[in-house]
Design a protein around this motif. Structure first.
Motif, mmCIF file in Angstrom:
data_model
loop_
_atom_site.group_PDB
_atom_site.id
_atom_site.type_symbol
_atom_site.label_atom_id
_atom_site.label_comp_id
_atom_site.label_asym_id
_atom_site.label_seq_id
_atom_site.Cartn_x
_atom_site.Cartn_y
_atom_site.Cartn_z
ATOM 1 N N VAL A 226 0.906 -1.383 -0.040
ATOM 2 C CA VAL A 226 0.051 0.005 0.131
ATOM 3 C C VAL A 226 0.782 1.173 -0.049
ATOM 4 O O VAL A 226 1.887 1.410 0.906
ATOM 5 N N ASP A 227 0.650 2.155 -0.941
ATOM 6 C CA ASP A 227 1.575 3.413 -0.987
ATOM 7 C C ASP A 227 0.878 4.433 -1.823
ATOM 8 O O ASP A 227 -0.250 4.017 -1.926
ATOM 9 N N GLY A 228 1.468 5.663 -2.059
ATOM 10 C CA GLY A 228 0.702 6.682 -2.691
ATOM 11 C C GLY A 228 0.031 6.352 -3.897
ATOM 12 O O GLY A 228 -0.731 7.276 -4.197
ATOM 13 N N SER A 229 0.313 5.162 -4.586
ATOM 14 C CA SER A 229 -0.368 4.851 -5.944
ATOM 15 C C SER A 229 -1.618 4.014 -5.636
ATOM 16 O O SER A 229 -2.507 3.736 -6.529
ATOM 17 N N GLY A 230 -1.612 3.502 -4.417
ATOM 18 C CA GLY A 230 -2.662 2.733 -4.067
ATOM 19 C C GLY A 230 -2.418 1.257 -3.764
ATOM 20 O O GLY A 230 -1.256 1.171 -2.826
ATOM 21 N N LEU A 231 -3.075 0.178 -4.044
ATOM 22 C CA LEU A 231 -2.800 -1.109 -3.470
ATOM 23 C C LEU A 231 -2.544 -1.931 -4.567
ATOM 24 O O LEU A 231 -2.930 -1.869 -5.699
ATOM 25 N N LEU A 247 -5.248 4.568 -5.953
ATOM 26 C CA LEU A 247 -5.775 5.209 -5.080
ATOM 27 C C LEU A 247 -7.044 5.922 -5.115
ATOM 28 O O LEU A 247 -8.034 6.050 -4.329
ATOM 29 N N ALA A 248 -7.263 6.354 -6.471
ATOM 30 C CA ALA A 248 -8.283 7.109 -6.884
ATOM 31 C C ALA A 248 -9.451 6.532 -6.913
ATOM 32 O O ALA A 248 -10.756 6.991 -6.735
ATOM 33 N N SER A 249 -9.665 5.036 -6.973
ATOM 34 C CA SER A 249 -10.782 4.420 -7.148
ATOM 35 C C SER A 249 -11.078 3.616 -5.512
ATOM 36 O O SER A 249 -11.817 2.698 -5.474
ATOM 37 N N VAL A 250 -10.352 3.922 -4.625
ATOM 38 C CA VAL A 250 -10.588 3.377 -3.479
ATOM 39 C C VAL A 250 -11.777 4.370 -2.546
ATOM 40 O O VAL A 250 -11.495 5.326 -2.261
ATOM 41 N N ALA A 251 -12.893 3.539 -2.410
ATOM 42 C CA ALA A 251 -13.808 4.113 -1.562
ATOM 43 C C ALA A 251 -13.547 3.994 0.044
ATOM 44 O O ALA A 251 -13.732 4.978 0.677
ATOM 45 N N GLU A 252 -13.418 2.822 0.442
ATOM 46 C CA GLU A 252 -13.170 2.368 1.732
ATOM 47 C C GLU A 252 -12.123 0.994 1.931
ATOM 48 O O GLU A 252 -12.712 0.185 1.112
ATOM 49 N N ALA A 253 -11.311 0.995 2.870
ATOM 50 C CA ALA A 253 -10.565 -0.074 3.039
ATOM 51 C C ALA A 253 -10.838 -0.458 4.420
ATOM 52 O O ALA A 253 -11.146 0.004 5.269
ATOM 53 N N GLU A 254 -10.852 -1.878 4.687
ATOM 54 C CA GLU A 254 -11.375 -2.383 5.986
ATOM 55 C C GLU A 254 -10.525 -3.860 6.404
ATOM 56 O O GLU A 254 -10.292 -4.378 5.326
ATOM 57 N N ALA A 255 -10.471 -4.111 7.467
ATOM 58 C CA ALA A 255 -9.563 -5.588 7.643
ATOM 59 C C ALA A 255 -10.972 -6.494 7.817
ATOM 60 O O ALA A 255 -11.914 -6.092 8.646
ATOM 61 N N VAL A 256 -11.083 -7.529 7.259
ATOM 62 C CA VAL A 256 -12.202 -8.579 7.445
ATOM 63 C C VAL A 256 -11.442 -9.944 7.734
ATOM 64 O O VAL A 256 -10.198 -10.058 7.543
ATOM 65 N N ARG A 257 -12.427 -10.947 8.013
ATOM 66 C CA ARG A 257 -11.936 -12.427 8.223
ATOM 67 C C ARG A 257 -12.518 -13.081 6.934
ATOM 68 O O ARG A 257 -13.881 -12.706 6.906
ATOM 69 N N LEU A 313 -4.492 7.699 3.276
ATOM 70 C CA LEU A 313 -3.893 8.171 1.737
ATOM 71 C C LEU A 313 -5.056 8.641 0.975
ATOM 72 O O LEU A 313 -4.938 9.673 0.085
ATOM 73 N N ALA A 314 -6.270 7.823 0.997
ATOM 74 C CA ALA A 314 -7.465 8.019 0.212
ATOM 75 C C ALA A 314 -7.844 9.367 0.828
ATOM 76 O O ALA A 314 -8.575 10.364 -0.140
ATOM 77 N N SER B 45 8.359 3.864 -3.618
ATOM 78 C CA SER B 45 7.042 4.035 -3.224
ATOM 79 C C SER B 45 7.036 5.199 -2.137
ATOM 80 O O SER B 45 6.172 6.053 -1.972
ATOM 81 N N LEU B 46 8.513 5.493 -1.484
ATOM 82 C CA LEU B 46 8.458 6.801 -0.744
ATOM 83 C C LEU B 46 8.894 8.033 -1.175
ATOM 84 O O LEU B 46 8.889 8.854 -0.697
ATOM 85 N N GLY B 47 9.496 7.723 -2.435
ATOM 86 C CA GLY B 47 9.962 8.838 -3.124
ATOM 87 C C GLY B 47 11.359 9.409 -2.667
ATOM 88 O O GLY B 47 11.408 10.679 -2.578
#
Lengths: 322, 127
Positions: A226-231, A247-257, A313-314, B45-47
């Motif tokens: 995960v970085d400034g460009s997204g996942l 990143l531009a298309s990320v609405a929400e991220a969450e941890a799930v099982r 980030l988003a 990634s960090l630039g």
């Protein structure tokens, strides 16, 4: 009550898988008993593209193989249905109802074409049986799909979601490797089997098996970043294949099982209605809801941190952060 | 493993990267054998410059927290005292940063630490 509706849906789905298999087994057994004395000792069991017989088995072996196929298929699909949830259950019910119609029709047909023949090499499989079996299976599968329904919508379990606040100008990266024991074992088994094949001089299956073992082994360990460009999910050091959610298309991220079989029907790169993902094991996973609704899931440890960073980030990208 | 760096901080970037890894080892989120991201991709990634990342990784190697393993890149060491060592190194780095911020020179920092040695029984006191 959601649970009661859900239990009923599961029972109905299981009936839709088990009953067609029992029917197929019953019909096959009845036909086999009926024509038993009119079958030659060696029967044609495999046919080339033109319908001419090119593979043969003893009568008993064909019957054992046919019944074994249906029993194994029914058990596997029954277990998958019992553990399946939501859209996965619906898909399994459709497959589980349609497949026995297809395999059952083909197995019964291959018995019938051998009736009253003196020389099994003369046996021909009329090719119009294939579309009939396929069409019948598809119709029954479609019926099961409609009967099961999409199930209660609330089954999508909520995950844990937080936001990591980032300082202005701060760069942040989260990266982790995730491996699959199931896939490593599968690769090892295939590798051993193909080495045995090569040792006894079966070149083609041996080499194919080696290739499969390498591919499955390579896919058994992935990196999640995960970085400034997204996942990004990739297989270092290879540049491809590579899956990403910008990143531009990320609405929400969450941890799930997630449960590999119940939620995605198996391991590896999985696609199911409403979601796709890289599922290498059951357990902790990062789920990203995209703008537009489709979710992307990747099983990985420490998913809470990954989700929080992705949300941070988003948010900063949308101008909410800081 | 989470990396966070701020380019306009007085702490050098390589040291910030090393501090992230120490923190992850100290709190157990990076376990023995865990792979660090390759320097090139982390830098992208960090630039930051690749050499900056490599300088941070080199520090961690000198401290005994990570090691180079053939075919796996840089990984967290298998030593059982790694989390404790990482915590200790984090405290030492904080001590030095705090002292520098107060204008204390290096001689003085060393004297300060050694003056604590005869009296301290174990746990470091509050800062």
């Amino acid at each position: 009550m959601a649970e009661t509706t859900d239990e009923r849906g599961r029972g109905r789905g299981l009936a839709l898988v088990v009953l067609p298999h029992l029917a197929a087994i019953g019909i096959l057994t009845a036909v086999a008993i009926g024509v038993r004395d009119r079958l030659p000792d060696r029967v044609a069991t495999h046919f080339d593209g033109g319908g001419t017989a090119d593979g043969f088995l003893s009568r008993e072996a064909l019957l054992a193989l046919a019944l074994g196929t249906l029993v194994f298929q029914g058990l596997a699909l029954g277990v998958a249905l019992w553990r399946g949830r939501g859209p996965m259950r619906r898909l399994t019910a459709a497959l589980g109802a349609g497949l026995p119609v297809f395999t059952g029709t083909l197995l019964v047909t291959s018995l019938l074409v051998n009736v009253d023949v003196a020389d099994p090499t003369d046996v021909r499989l009329p090719l119009w049986w294939l579309p009939v079996a396929l069409g019948g299976g598809a119709l029954v599968g479609l019926g099961a799909w409609r009967l099961v329904g999409s199930g209660p919508r609330t089954r999508e379990r909520p995950g844990r979601s937080s936001v990591l606040r980032l300082e202005p100008g701060e760069s942040a990266v989260w990266s982790r490797h995730v491996g699959s024991r199931v896939m490593r074992i599968a690769a090892l088994v295939v590798l051993l089997a193909s080495l045995v094949s090569l040792a006894v001089g079966e070149w083609a299956p041996g080499l194919l098996g080696l290739l499969a073992a390498v591919v499955v082994g390579a896919l058994a360990s992935v990196r999640v970043t995960v970085d400034g460009s997204g996942l990004v999910v990739d297989l270092p050091p290879l540049p491809r294949p590579r899956l990403s959610v910008p990143l531009a298309s990320v609405a929400e991220a969450e941890a799930v099982r997630v449960d590999a079989i119940g939620d995605f029907g198996g391991w590896g790169y999985r696609v199911r209605p409403g979601a796709s993902g890289v599922v290498l094991r059951s357990g902790e996973a990062l789920r990203v809801r995209r703008e537009g609704g489709r979710a992307f899931v990747v099983t990985v440890d420490d998913a809470d941190t990954a989700a929080a960073l992705l949300n941070g980030l988003a948010a900063r990208r949308r101008g909410e952060g800081g | 493993m989470l990396f966070r760096v701020t380019p306009d901080s007085p702490v050098p970037l390589g040291e910030q990267i090393a501090a992230c890894v120490r923190g992850a080892i100290a709190d157990g989120s990076a376990r023995p054998g865990e792979r660090l991201p390759p320097a090139r991709s982390l830098a992208g990634s960090l630039g930051v410059n690749v050499h900056t990342v490599l300088r941070g990784y080199q520090r961690l190697r000198d401290e005994g927290l990570v090691e180079l393993r053939r075919g796996r890149g840089t990984v967290v060491t298998g030593r059982t005292d790694a989390p404790g060592l990482a915590r200790l190194l984090t405290l030492a780095a904080e001590l030095v940063a705090e002292a520098r911020a107060l204008g204390v020179d290096d001689e003085e920092i060393l004297r300060l630490v050694s003056s604590q040695l005869p009296t301290a029984a174990g746990e470091p006191g509050p800062p």
